[in-house]
Design an enzyme around this catalytic site. Sequence first.
Site, short mmCIF file in Angstrom:
data_model
loop_
_atom_site.label_atom_id
_atom_site.label_comp_id
_atom_site.label_asym_id
_atom_site.label_seq_id
_atom_site.Cartn_x
_atom_site.Cartn_y
_atom_site.Cartn_z
N ASN A 109 0.99 -1.35 0.04
CA ASN A 109 -0.22 0.08 0.04
C ASN A 109 0.76 1.06 -0.03
O ASN A 109 0.61 2.08 -0.64
CB ASN A 109 -1.17 -0.01 1.22
N THR A 154 -17.70 37.11 -31.69
CA THR A 154 -18.45 36.79 -30.72
C THR A 154 -19.74 36.08 -31.01
O THR A 154 -20.14 36.52 -32.10
CB THR A 154 -18.79 38.02 -29.57
N HIS A 155 -20.19 34.96 -30.52
CA HIS A 155 -21.52 34.19 -31.05
C HIS A 155 -20.94 33.69 -32.20
O HIS A 155 -21.88 33.37 -33.14
CB HIS A 155 -22.59 35.00 -31.08
N SER A 276 -9.48 11.39 -47.97
CA SER A 276 -10.62 10.68 -47.95
C SER A 276 -10.49 9.51 -48.90
O SER A 276 -9.88 9.40 -49.92
CB SER A 276 -11.99 11.26 -48.46
N LYS A 282 -10.42 15.60 -50.89
CA LYS A 282 -10.55 16.14 -49.58
C LYS A 282 -9.19 16.07 -48.92
O LYS A 282 -8.32 15.56 -49.12
CB LYS A 282 -11.19 14.73 -48.83
N GLU A 289 -9.49 17.34 -35.16
CA GLU A 289 -10.60 16.80 -34.79
C GLU A 289 -10.53 15.69 -33.63
O GLU A 289 -11.10 15.51 -32.53
CB GLU A 289 -11.30 15.96 -35.84
N TYR A 316 -6.36 1.83 2.36
CA TYR A 316 -6.47 1.57 1.24
C TYR A 316 -7.46 0.40 0.87
O TYR A 316 -8.01 -0.19 1.85
CB TYR A 316 -5.13 0.58 0.70
N LYS A 324 -4.73 3.90 -11.71
CA LYS A 324 -3.60 3.90 -12.75
C LYS A 324 -4.18 4.09 -14.05
O LYS A 324 -3.63 5.04 -14.91
CB LYS A 324 -2.84 2.66 -12.41
N1 ARG Z 1 -1.92 -3.28 -7.35
C1 ARG Z 1 -2.46 -2.75 -6.25
C2 ARG Z 1 -2.62 -1.23 -6.58
O1 ARG Z 1 -2.51 -0.98 -7.71
C3 ARG Z 1 -1.19 -2.45 -5.32
C4 ARG Z 1 -1.42 -2.39 -4.08
C5 ARG Z 1 -2.44 -3.87 -3.42
N2 ARG Z 1 -2.22 -3.61 -2.14
C6 ARG Z 1 -3.21 -4.55 -1.51
N3 ARG Z 1 -3.23 -4.66 -0.24
N4 ARG Z 1 -3.93 -5.49 -2.41
O2 ARG Z 1 -3.42 -0.44 -5.89
#
Ligand code: ARG
Length: 459
Positions: A109, A154-155, A276, A282, A289, A316, A324
């Site tokens: 953690n 504007t607009h 295109s 084109k 975009e 945690y 992530k």
């Molecule tokens: N892969 C876990 C995460 O990204 C790591 C931490 C995991 N800790 C646990 N007590 N399961 O959060």
Amino acid sequence: MKLWGGRFSKDSNPLMEDFHSSIAFDQRLYKEDIEGSIAHGTMLGSIGVLSEEEAQLIVRGLKEILQEIEEGKIEFSLEAEDIHMNIETILTEKIGVVAKKLHTGRSRNDQVATDLRLYVKKEITILKDLVLELIKVLVDISQAHKKTIMPGYTHLQKAQPITLAHHMLAYVEMLKRDHGRLEDTFQRMDVMPLGSGALAGTTFPLDREYTRKLLGFREISLNSLDGVSDRDYLVELEGALSLIMVHLSRLSEEIIIWSTDEFKFISLDDAYSTGSSIMPQKKNPDVTELIRGKSGRVFGHLMATLAMLKGLPLAYNKDMQEDKEAVFDAIDTVKKSLMIIAPTIGTMTVNQEKMRYEAAKGFTNATDAADYLAKAGLPFREAHEVIGKMVAYCIEKGESLEELTIEEYQGFSPFFKEDIYQAISLMTCVNDRKVTGGPNIKVVESHIEIINKWIEEIK
Ligand code: ARG
């Protein structure tokens, strides 16, 4: 066997393995995980929890693993779950049982919390540089187009004449704030959570200050629960990244409009356009975009992270693993967008004649005509009404304000003199707006100077 398998009597179901493993996406933290482990191991050696030899063995092993990963020699396993346990498993295979001492006084953690901060700090530095690169491109365009008159809107209706430089420098101001937001985020997140343990710290006498120094954090976290639970900085970063995408998306939208046959203000370089499969004529502005389109996914990651965090009890929870993919994709998307928009804009051709031609249409000098009367003594509201009537008259006749005769002018107001034509010329409209922040050439030049000084100072 799992690193945590002691109390288990069955293997995980393969579906379970796939569902909870994060190695597919957190392997990009390998470097930071190894850096963190080297610092932790070194510190354990310094306080005597590991012998000097053990610490050295661990550090050497970790360095070898780093090299092997970079040489593509290592394959991570799903079974080892995440990057932290993958590296620990590989280390154990490499140096044997002493590797099992590395995790003393540490939890995944606080390990993951530290790794992610190390990673994000590096990425923020890269993002700041990319924002700066785009600012420089916009400043270059502004330098070259201080006198390029274009309609301001504007607009999305023609409003008053400005210059392309003035328009571009608006984006520079937005990006300067974006840069500042990235820097603020960096400053607030530059805190090391390692030593927080699973949630309640540790009974080992860790020298957290020493680890902090080794990892280059400004300070250490002061509450272990917060240390492992805090993902505020990801929300801040995703907020800053979302605003960058808002700005890039607005700029993209303008580039798209400006490159239409109807506007023809700019044309994009072939290297940053696409064709295109059916329509041979084109040339499409895909880059801009896509940036406009991709902004949504970055906002989505901000929302996802906020929603993921809001109901979590301390400390945690596995929900946090979801942080992530969100932040990685937000960072990747913004980096790629910044990288591509800079040359896309830097290489576009500006059609100065078309910009000026359009600026001269649509009564963009009507405000200046009203200002003329106000300067001659007519209250502005009355001046506004006189010019409004004149515009209606011109629309009827199919003429512009500057095409009316002086007699016609004086028929509307005795305040009009011969110098009205000079007062409503496009160049006057732009250059008489000398107020700080306005399009006047000198004002724009000093704005560019201020920006260049800012660039020098933040380096
Ligand atoms: N892969 C876990 C995460 O990204 C790591 C931490 C995991 N800790 C646990 N007590 N399961 O959060």
